[in-house]
Design an enzyme around this catalytic site. Structure first.
Site, PDB file in Angstrom:
ATOM      1  N   HIS A 279      -9.771   8.403   6.947  1.00 30.72           N
ATOM      2  CA  HIS A 279      -8.466   8.325   7.191  1.00 30.72           C
ATOM      3  C   HIS A 279      -7.511   8.906   7.708  1.00 30.72           C
ATOM      4  O   HIS A 279      -6.874   9.358   8.161  1.00 30.72           O
ATOM      5  CB  HIS A 279      -7.989   7.261   5.915  1.00 30.72           C
ATOM      6  CG  HIS A 279      -6.971   6.571   5.782  1.00 30.72           C
ATOM      7  ND1 HIS A 279      -6.657   5.175   5.903  1.00 30.72           N
ATOM      8  CD2 HIS A 279      -5.516   6.519   5.709  1.00 30.72           C
ATOM      9  CE1 HIS A 279      -5.730   4.502   6.140  1.00 30.72           C
ATOM     10  NE2 HIS A 279      -4.889   5.966   6.624  1.00 30.72           N
ATOM     11  N   GLU A 280      -6.968  10.352   6.541  1.00 30.96           N
ATOM     12  CA  GLU A 280      -5.968  11.460   7.374  1.00 30.96           C
ATOM     13  C   GLU A 280      -6.808  11.871   8.635  1.00 30.96           C
ATOM     14  O   GLU A 280      -5.736  12.438   9.534  1.00 30.96           O
ATOM     15  CB  GLU A 280      -5.346  12.530   6.327  1.00 30.96           C
ATOM     16  CG  GLU A 280      -5.357  11.555   4.596  1.00 30.96           C
ATOM     17  CD  GLU A 280      -4.458  10.628   4.779  1.00 30.96           C
ATOM     18  OE1 GLU A 280      -3.269  10.943   5.972  1.00 30.96           O
ATOM     19  OE2 GLU A 280      -3.653   9.794   4.427  1.00 30.96           O
TER      20      GLU A 280
ATOM     21  N   ASP B  34       0.751   1.764   6.390  1.00 29.64           N
ATOM     22  CA  ASP B  34       0.428   1.814   7.814  1.00 29.64           C
ATOM     23  C   ASP B  34       1.177   1.491   8.730  1.00 29.64           C
ATOM     24  O   ASP B  34       1.252   1.232   9.073  1.00 29.64           O
ATOM     25  CB  ASP B  34      -0.372   2.809   8.521  1.00 29.64           C
ATOM     26  CG  ASP B  34      -0.984   4.224   7.410  1.00 29.64           C
ATOM     27  OD1 ASP B  34      -0.179   4.967   7.104  1.00 29.64           O
ATOM     28  OD2 ASP B  34      -2.487   4.448   7.346  1.00 29.64           O
TER      29      ASP B  34
ATOM     30  N   HIS C 169      -5.384   9.932  11.285  1.00 27.10           N
ATOM     31  CA  HIS C 169      -4.120   9.901  12.261  1.00 27.10           C
ATOM     32  C   HIS C 169      -4.651  11.320  12.631  1.00 27.10           C
ATOM     33  O   HIS C 169      -3.071  10.866  13.424  1.00 27.10           O
ATOM     34  CB  HIS C 169      -3.275  10.107  10.571  1.00 27.10           C
ATOM     35  CG  HIS C 169      -3.046   8.356   9.536  1.00 27.10           C
ATOM     36  ND1 HIS C 169      -2.609   8.014  10.377  1.00 27.10           N
ATOM     37  CD2 HIS C 169      -2.989   8.075   8.584  1.00 27.10           C
ATOM     38  CE1 HIS C 169      -2.012   6.548   9.214  1.00 27.10           C
ATOM     39  NE2 HIS C 169      -2.998   7.245   8.352  1.00 27.10           N
TER      40      HIS C 169
END
Length: 209
Positions: free
Chosen positions: A13-14, A88, A17
């Site tokens: 997930h990070e 988000d 980003h």
């Protein structure tokens, strides 16, 4: 203790980003990336400080895309999504709605303000002006169109760089934290000095052997 399965999802997930922040032309670059929990967050991507006084429409569209890229990475890697993208989505929707209702960036509705700070109760944020049902529907449709377009961009970006994403996740899980410079090195195909693995040990990653 964070479950290892959750830690892996957080890493993808990070990194999603971070990939969008690093590659989209108008986004703020990566300052730090970590899977060390902080508060209620299982990890986070910290962008470089933004000292711009005026933000353009392309920059706002890239902000939306960066906000959605974590969810996109989960979808590409796992073929499913989790509840971890709640904040988000709120951020992306807020930006898109303000573009349409406050900043005159709507092609369909025109250069008008449909929300105002004046008279808001205890500074509770912009208040929507009275509007017809048809206008409200157009606002919702344009907000959705902005979000869908941004999501499509980051899906393509992550699929294009998926091998790099797998490698960065491998290193991130081992080190737990990467600086912006270290992330850039890995994204460019470079190598970092080896460090001992964290106590949870080496983890097999989707798509890797």
């Amino acid at each position: 203790m964070v479950r290892e399965a959750d830690r892996k999802v957080t890493a993808y997930h990070e990194v999603g980003h971070a990939l969008a922040a690093q590659l989209l032309p108008h986004a703020n670059r990566v300052a730090k990336l970590t899977v060390v929990p902080r508060g209620r967050a299982a990890g986070f991507m910290m962008p470089d400080a933004d000292d711009r006084l005026h933000v353009t429409r392309p920059a706002l569209e890239d902000m939306i895309a960066v906000a959605l890229a974590g969810r996109a990475a989960e979808e590409v890697v796992y073929g499913e999504i989790t509840t971890g993208a709640q904040n988000d989505f709120q951020q992306a929707t807020n930006i898109a709605r303000r573009m349409v209702t406050e900043w005159g960036m709507s092609d369909r509705i025109g250069k008008v303000a449909l929300a105002s700070d004046q008279g808001s109760y205890l500074g509770g944020g912009p208040q929507m002006q009275p509007m017809s049902e048809a206008t409200a529907q157009e606002v919702d449709e344009e907000v959705l169109a902005l979000i869908d377009a941004a999501y499509g961009r980051v899906l393509s970006l992550i699929r294009e760089h998926l091998n790099g994403v797998h490698e960065i996740v491998r290193v991130l899980l081992r080190r737990e934290t990467l600086s912006g410079e270290e992330f850039s090195t890995l994204l460019a195909g470079g190598q970092l000095e080896e460090v001992p693995a964290v106590s949870l040990g080496k983890v097999p990653l989707p798509g890797l052997t």
